[in-house]
Write a protein that holds these residues in place. Structure first.
Motif, short mmCIF file in Angstrom:
data_model
loop_
_atom_site.label_atom_id
_atom_site.label_comp_id
_atom_site.label_asym_id
_atom_site.label_seq_id
_atom_site.Cartn_x
_atom_site.Cartn_y
_atom_site.Cartn_z
N THR A 135 0.83 -1.21 0.00
CA THR A 135 0.00 0.00 0.00
C THR A 135 0.86 1.26 0.00
O THR A 135 0.58 2.22 -0.73
CB THR A 135 -0.92 0.00 1.23
OG1 THR A 135 -1.77 -1.14 1.18
CG2 THR A 135 -1.78 1.26 1.26
N SER A 139 1.01 3.96 -3.08
CA SER A 139 0.62 5.33 -2.75
C SER A 139 1.72 6.32 -3.13
O SER A 139 1.43 7.43 -3.60
CB SER A 139 0.30 5.45 -1.26
OG SER A 139 -0.83 4.67 -0.93
N ARG A 143 1.22 9.29 -6.12
CA ARG A 143 1.07 10.39 -5.16
C ARG A 143 -0.01 11.38 -5.62
O ARG A 143 -0.02 11.83 -6.76
CB ARG A 143 2.40 11.12 -5.01
CG ARG A 143 2.38 12.25 -3.99
CD ARG A 143 3.74 12.91 -3.92
NE ARG A 143 3.76 13.94 -2.89
CZ ARG A 143 4.82 14.71 -2.64
NH1 ARG A 143 5.94 14.53 -3.36
NH2 ARG A 143 4.77 15.63 -1.71
N TRP A 147 -6.34 6.79 -5.06
CA TRP A 147 -5.83 5.66 -4.28
C TRP A 147 -4.99 6.14 -3.10
O TRP A 147 -5.15 5.67 -1.98
CB TRP A 147 -5.01 4.73 -5.17
CG TRP A 147 -4.16 3.76 -4.39
CD1 TRP A 147 -2.89 3.97 -3.92
CD2 TRP A 147 -4.53 2.46 -3.92
NE1 TRP A 147 -2.43 2.90 -3.21
CE2 TRP A 147 -3.43 1.95 -3.20
CE3 TRP A 147 -5.68 1.69 -4.06
CZ2 TRP A 147 -3.45 0.69 -2.62
CZ3 TRP A 147 -5.69 0.43 -3.47
CH2 TRP A 147 -4.59 -0.06 -2.77
N ASP A 148 -4.12 7.10 -3.38
CA ASP A 148 -3.23 7.62 -2.34
C ASP A 148 -4.04 8.25 -1.21
O ASP A 148 -3.80 7.97 -0.02
CB ASP A 148 -2.27 8.64 -2.95
CG ASP A 148 -1.29 9.20 -1.93
OD1 ASP A 148 -0.97 8.48 -0.96
OD2 ASP A 148 -0.86 10.36 -2.09
N ALA A 151 -6.08 5.46 0.66
CA ALA A 151 -5.22 4.57 1.44
C ALA A 151 -4.69 5.26 2.69
O ALA A 151 -4.66 4.68 3.78
CB ALA A 151 -4.06 4.07 0.58
N ARG A 219 5.42 4.81 2.46
CA ARG A 219 5.11 5.89 1.52
C ARG A 219 6.07 7.06 1.69
O ARG A 219 6.64 7.57 0.71
CB ARG A 219 3.68 6.37 1.73
CG ARG A 219 3.27 7.53 0.81
CD ARG A 219 1.87 8.02 1.15
NE ARG A 219 1.45 9.09 0.26
CZ ARG A 219 1.72 10.38 0.47
NH1 ARG A 219 2.43 10.73 1.56
NH2 ARG A 219 1.30 11.31 -0.38
#
Length: 332
Positions: A135, A139, A143, A147-148, A151, A219
Motif C-alpha cells: 500500500t 501510494s 502520489r 488511491w493515495d 489509502a 510511503r
C-alpha cells in the motif's frame, strides 16, 4: 561477516544478562530498599509466618542480591533446588523460577503459552508487511491520486483506532453477528484448519493496526528515495521502471521498515496483551495479565525475560539483514 556475527552474539548475551540483572533487581533488590519483604510478595499476605519463613529460605533471600542473581542465572542452565521450611522443590532446566502460588515451574507455563503468541505474531506480521508495504509503495508511486488519498485516510484510521475497539468490532460483526469465525484457538498439530480459523480474526485485527503504520512509513520513505540522484541516474540510463523501483528504490525503502519490524515483532513475542485478552488467546500476554492480577512474581519475571530476549534476538536478525537489503551497508 563471521567476526561481525560473533561480536553481535556476544553483545546479545551481555545485553540479556544486563536485562536479567535489572529485572531481577526490580523484583528482589527494590522491595528490600523500600522495606517490603519479597517472600511476602511471593505468597501473599494471608500466608502464615512459617510459610513466609520457608519461602525466604528457599529463595535464599538472606544472601546478597548478586549471589541470588547468580543462583537464578545458573538455575536457567543447570536447574535449581529450592530448599527451606523442611521441604525441598526441584526446578528442572531451564529454571526460570518456581511459582509458590501455583506450585509449578515457570518454564512449562511459558512453553505452553509461547506457541500461541508466536502463531499470532508471525501470522499478523506476514499480513501487515504485505498490506502495509504494498500500500505504501503504490501510494508513493501514485502520489496525490484517489488511491493515495483513500489509502492514507484508512491508514490514519488504523493508527488512531485502539486495537480493543477494532477487535471487539470484528468479533461483533464476523463472530457474533454473521457467525463466520467463531472458533477458539486450537493447537496446529491437533487441527490446522481450526488453528487457522481461530487466528484469522486476531491476525487481521492486529495486522490492521501495524499495516497502517507501515503504509505511512513506506510511503514517506519511498517518496524521499525517488528524489535521490541515483534513482534519476538509473532512469536516465534507460532502466525499466519496475527495475528502478524493485531493485534500487525498494532496497533503500526497506531499511527503516526492517528497523521497526525488529522492535515490533520482538515486542509482540513478549505478548500482544490487548489482542490476546480481546480474543481470549492463551498466550504470553494473557498469562502476564493473569500473573499481575494474582501477583505471581516469578511468572511476571519469566514473561519479562522472554520478551526481552525476543526483542534482542529480533534486532540481531534485522542487523544481519541490513547488508542483504541495502548494499550501502558495510559490515567490518
Amino acid at each position: 561477516m563471521f567476526a561481525y556475527i560473533v561480536r553481535r552474539l556476544v553483545a546479545v548475551i551481555v545485553m540479556l544478562l544486563v536485562v536479567t540483572l535489572v529485572t531481577f533487581g526490580i523484583f528482589f533488590a527494590i522491595p528490600k530498599l523500600t522495606g517490603s519483604d519479597p517472600a511476602l510478595l511471593y505468597v501473599g499476605k494471608q500466608a502464615d509466618p512459617e510459610t513466609i519463613e520457608g519461602i525466604r529460605q528457599k529463595l535464599e533471600l538472606g544472601d546478597p542480591v548478586l549471589v541470588q542473581f547468580w543462583h537464578f542465572v545458573s538455575g536457567i542452565v543447570a536447574g535449581r533446588d529450592y530448599t527451606g521450611g523442611g521441604t525441598s522443590v526441584h526446578c528442572d532446566v531451564p529454571c526460570f523460577g518456581y511459582s509458590f502460588r501455583t506450585e509449578q515451574d515457570i518454564w512449562p507455563v511459558l512453553q505452553d503459552r509461547l506457541p500461541v503468541t508466536l502463531s499470532l505474531a508471525a501470522g499478523a506480521c506476514v499480513l501487515w508487511l504485505l498490506g502495509g508495504v504494498i500500500t505504501g509503495v503504490v501510494s508513493a508511486l501514485k502520489r496525490g491520486s484517489l488511491w493515495d488519498r483513500a489509502a492514507m485516510t484508512v491508514a490514519l484510521g488504523g493508527v488512531s483506532l485502539p486495537i480493543y475497539f477494532t477487535g471487539l468490532l470484528s468479533l461483533a460483526v464476523f463472530s457474533y453477528g454473521l457467525g463466520w469465525l467463531d472458533g477458539e484457538y486450537v493447537d496446529f498439530a491437533e487441527s490446522p484448519g481450526e488453528w487457522f480459523g481461530g487466528l484469522i480474526l486476531p491476525w487481521v485485527t492486529l495486522a490492521f493496526l501495524y499495516a497502517a503504520m507501515y503504509a505511512r512509513l513506506t510511503r514517506a520513505t519511498m517518496l524521499e528515495i525517488l528524489g535521490e540522484d541515483y534513482i534519476r541516474t538509473a532512469r536516465a540510463k534507460g532502466l525499466r521502471e519496475p527495475v528502478v523501483i524493485g531493485k534500487h528504490a525498494m532496497r533503500s525503502t526497506m531499511t527503516p521498515v526492517l528497523t521497526i519490524l525488529g522492535m515490533d515483532l520482538g515486542a509482540l513475542v513478549g505478548g500482544a496483551i490487548l489482542t490476546e485478552t480481546t480474543f481470549n488467546l492463551p498466550g504470553l500476554g494473557q498469562a502476564a495479565v493473569k500473573a499481575i492480577g494474582d501477583r505471581d512474581l516469578p511468572l511476571i519475571l519469566g514473561v519479562t525475560l522472554i520478551a526481552a530476549a525476543a526483542v534482542v534476538l529480533a534486532n540481531l536478525v534485522v542487523d544481519l539483514l541490513y547488508a542483504v537489503i541495502d548494499p550501502r551497508v558495510r559490515l567490518s
